[in-house]
Scaffold this active site. Structure first.
Site: not given
Ligand code: NAD
Length: 297
Positions: A64-65, A94, A169, A238
């Site tokens: 998902l974004p 992420t 990550k 982000k």
């Protein structure tokens, strides 16, 4: 193993397709009907909400974004948390460690295991199944899930605590964001001085400046003028922003990353969140008055 998959975008779609190809029965959901329809043609079953996915399978994956989207899909109304069959939720997005911990703690109240599973390697890696897959969750679950994880890439066991995969990550992506910003400056400087960008790429890749921006992003999406790498500026912004927040929360000063962060703030403002992240080079090109493109033969 039956799998649910939520979020079928640039990364989610090819990963879901690979799971179907690896013969895992798949139940899918996305807010965009057109991508769900495409996967149904490939053999998936459509669901009507994250809850519906979680009513039908024990293992739910999501790509998902935004942090908010991950939180809502996992723990919101009609979310995975309300599902009848679900046992584990694997978030490939992420989101940062703090969001992963919040999601895992909320899911745990209903006996669902939250696992962070961020990936690296871009859309090309998702299509080829060569992503680096960063698992943080129970060790025995890692062994059980290995056949599923191997369908999308190379699984790494990062640790048992939720959030550890996300920290891994963020470290990776800040380095990728830094390589991109710094390489843009050097490629523009070289071109302004009269160097051929194709020669620059060959030399840097053979030399000590080698990095993923010069290896992949410049030849594939910048020098061609295509700007089609498949990662949105808003997503890189982000990741960098969340990394800065987590560095601060941990008490780790990040002066170099701060400068990189400002470059991505600018890219997000000037080029827009929906631009390809390789378009960051255009900002520096604009200042210098040159373009880093292949020479016409
Ligand atoms: P994307 O915007 O292409 O895809 C996101 C998908 O989620 C879209 O199909 C969208 O319709 C869907 N969606 C949004 N809100 C939803 C909701 N509430 N319920 C169901 N579906 C919803 O983004 P992407 O590039 O595929 O990235 C997904 C995640 O993977 C992000 O966290 C990103 O940072 C990460 N990531 C991306 C890349 C890359 O190269 N693109 C690489 C590694 C990691």
């Amino acid at each position: 193993m039956d799998i649910g998959f939520i979020g079928l975008g640039n990364m989610g779609f090819p990963m879901a397709r690979r799971l179907i190809e690896a013969k895992h029965p798949l139940v899918v959901f996305d807010t965009r009907k057109e991508v769900v329809d495409k996967l149904v043609v490939l053999g998936a079953q459509a669901a009507s909400s994250p809850k519906d996915v979680a009513d039908r399978v024990e293992t739910v994956m999501a790509s998902l974004p935004s942090l908010q989207a991950s939180l809502e899909v996992a723990t919101g109304k009609d979310g995975v948390i309300e599902g009848k069959r679900v046992k584990r939720f694997l978030d490939l997005s992420t989101t940062g460690a703090r969001m992963a911990i919040k999601v895992a703690e909320t899911l745990a109240t209903k006996g669902i295991t939250g696992i962070d599973l961020p990936v690296s390697g871009g859309v090309g890696g998702a299509e080829k199944g060569t992503l680096a897959v960063m698992y943080a969750g129970p060790r025995d679950g890692f062994e059980e899930l290995k056949p599923v994880l191997s369908a999308v890439g190379k699984p790494f066991f990062i640790g048992e605590k939720p959030g550890m995969g996300q920290t891994m990550k963020l470290c990776n992506n800040m380095l990728s964001a830094t390589a991109m910003a710094a390489s843009c400056e050097m490629m523009v400087m070289g071109v302004k001085a009269g160097l051929d960008p194709a020669v620059m790429v060959d030399v840097i890749n053979a030399g000590s400046g080698a990095n993923t921006a010069v290896r992949d992003k410049f030849p594939k999406s910048i020098m061609t003028g295509g700007f089609d790498y498949g990662f949105y500026t808003g997503l890189m912004y982000k990741d960098v922003r969340v990394c800065m927040e987590e560095g601060e929360a941990l008490g780790v000063p990040l002066p170099v990353s701060s400068a990189v962060h400002q470059m991505w703030v600018m890219a997000n403002q000037v080029n827009g969140a929906g631009s390809d992240f390789t378009e960051i080079v255009k900002i520096i090109e604009g200042w210098a008055g040159v373009e880093v493109r292949n020479k016409k033969k």
